[in-house]
Design an enzyme around this catalytic site. Sequence first.
Site, PDB file in Angstrom:
ATOM      1  N   ARG A  63      10.536  -5.961  -2.575  1.00 14.24           N
ATOM      2  CA  ARG A  63      11.787  -6.547  -2.087  1.00 14.24           C
ATOM      3  C   ARG A  63      11.841  -6.488  -0.561  1.00 14.24           C
ATOM      4  O   ARG A  63      12.296  -7.426   0.095  1.00 14.24           O
ATOM      5  CB  ARG A  63      12.991  -5.832  -2.703  1.00 14.24           C
ATOM      6  CG  ARG A  63      13.044  -5.907  -4.225  1.00 14.24           C
ATOM      7  CD  ARG A  63      13.180  -7.317  -4.739  1.00 14.24           C
ATOM      8  NE  ARG A  63      13.361  -7.328  -6.188  1.00 14.24           N
ATOM      9  CZ  ARG A  63      12.779  -8.181  -6.998  1.00 14.24           C
ATOM     10  NH1 ARG A  63      11.970  -9.102  -6.533  1.00 14.24           N
ATOM     11  NH2 ARG A  63      13.002  -8.133  -8.295  1.00 14.24           N
ATOM     12  N   CYS A  74       9.199  -1.229 -13.057  1.00 16.55           N
ATOM     13  CA  CYS A  74       8.546   0.038 -12.751  1.00 16.55           C
ATOM     14  C   CYS A  74       8.502   0.890 -14.011  1.00 16.55           C
ATOM     15  O   CYS A  74       9.427   0.866 -14.816  1.00 16.55           O
ATOM     16  CB  CYS A  74       9.308   0.807 -11.676  1.00 16.55           C
ATOM     17  SG  CYS A  74       9.388  -0.027 -10.084  1.00 16.55           S
ATOM     18  N   ARG A  89       0.301   2.260  -9.092  1.00 18.67           N
ATOM     19  CA  ARG A  89      -0.570   1.174  -9.540  1.00 18.67           C
ATOM     20  C   ARG A  89       0.259  -0.099  -9.686  1.00 18.67           C
ATOM     21  O   ARG A  89       1.471  -0.025  -9.894  1.00 18.67           O
ATOM     22  CB  ARG A  89      -1.205   1.524 -10.888  1.00 18.67           C
ATOM     23  CG  ARG A  89      -2.204   2.665 -10.834  1.00 18.67           C
ATOM     24  CD  ARG A  89      -2.628   3.054 -12.255  1.00 18.67           C
ATOM     25  NE  ARG A  89      -3.692   4.021 -12.279  1.00 18.67           N
ATOM     26  CZ  ARG A  89      -3.526   5.342 -12.222  1.00 18.67           C
ATOM     27  NH1 ARG A  89      -2.316   5.866 -12.145  1.00 18.67           N
ATOM     28  NH2 ARG A  89      -4.567   6.152 -12.260  1.00 18.67           N
ATOM     29  N   TYR A 107      -7.989  -1.393  -4.445  1.00 19.27           N
ATOM     30  CA  TYR A 107      -7.741   0.047  -4.581  1.00 19.27           C
ATOM     31  C   TYR A 107      -7.899   0.651  -3.197  1.00 19.27           C
ATOM     32  O   TYR A 107      -9.011   0.750  -2.685  1.00 19.27           O
ATOM     33  CB  TYR A 107      -8.712   0.661  -5.593  1.00 19.27           C
ATOM     34  CG  TYR A 107      -8.402   0.205  -7.001  1.00 19.27           C
ATOM     35  CD1 TYR A 107      -7.678   1.014  -7.859  1.00 19.27           C
ATOM     36  CD2 TYR A 107      -8.788  -1.053  -7.447  1.00 19.27           C
ATOM     37  CE1 TYR A 107      -7.362   0.585  -9.147  1.00 19.27           C
ATOM     38  CE2 TYR A 107      -8.477  -1.490  -8.721  1.00 19.27           C
ATOM     39  CZ  TYR A 107      -7.766  -0.669  -9.565  1.00 19.27           C
ATOM     40  OH  TYR A 107      -7.444  -1.087 -10.821  1.00 19.27           O
ATOM     41  N   ARG A 115     -11.297   3.181  -9.904  1.00 18.01           N
ATOM     42  CA  ARG A 115     -12.010   2.049 -10.523  1.00 18.01           C
ATOM     43  C   ARG A 115     -13.153   1.613  -9.624  1.00 18.01           C
ATOM     44  O   ARG A 115     -13.132   0.532  -9.064  1.00 18.01           O
ATOM     45  CB  ARG A 115     -11.045   0.889 -10.762  1.00 18.01           C
ATOM     46  CG  ARG A 115     -10.026   1.094 -11.835  1.00 18.01           C
ATOM     47  CD  ARG A 115     -10.631   1.354 -13.220  1.00 18.01           C
ATOM     48  NE  ARG A 115     -11.540   0.325 -13.683  1.00 18.01           N
ATOM     49  CZ  ARG A 115     -11.188  -0.693 -14.463  1.00 18.01           C
ATOM     50  NH1 ARG A 115      -9.969  -0.806 -14.894  1.00 18.01           N
ATOM     51  NH2 ARG A 115     -12.080  -1.583 -14.836  1.00 18.01           N
TER      52      ARG A 115
END
Length: 120
Positions: A63, A74, A89, A107, A115
């Site tokens: 926002r 969320c 994440r 990431y 990852r």
Amino acid sequence: MAVRAVRGAVQLERDDAGHMRDQVGELLTVVLERNGLTADDLISIWFTATPDLHSDFPAAAARDLGIVDVPLICAQELDIAGAMPRVVRLLAHVETDLPKSAVAHVYLGAAAALRKDIAQ
């Protein structure tokens, strides 16, 4: 135009609302830039935060960036022993001409260890 999913994560240094907004804002900005996207390409974004983060909603960062007409949600990550702490994440659904193989998952910082197979 196809619908694609883009993953990303960032580890926060501390549980602080301003820090969270800065770091998640950077994550979103990099996701958009690396994939050649704008806010108009976003369909929805799902944020998760590890159970040790309480200071703010990660979606507040979106926002703050002016992403106001995109559905955001969320949720809390599973509390798994040994999991990396203080991680936010995201899973963004986007409209793009990119093939799946060209989608850049992001990431940042220490979260790249989550990852190694897809972090770019």
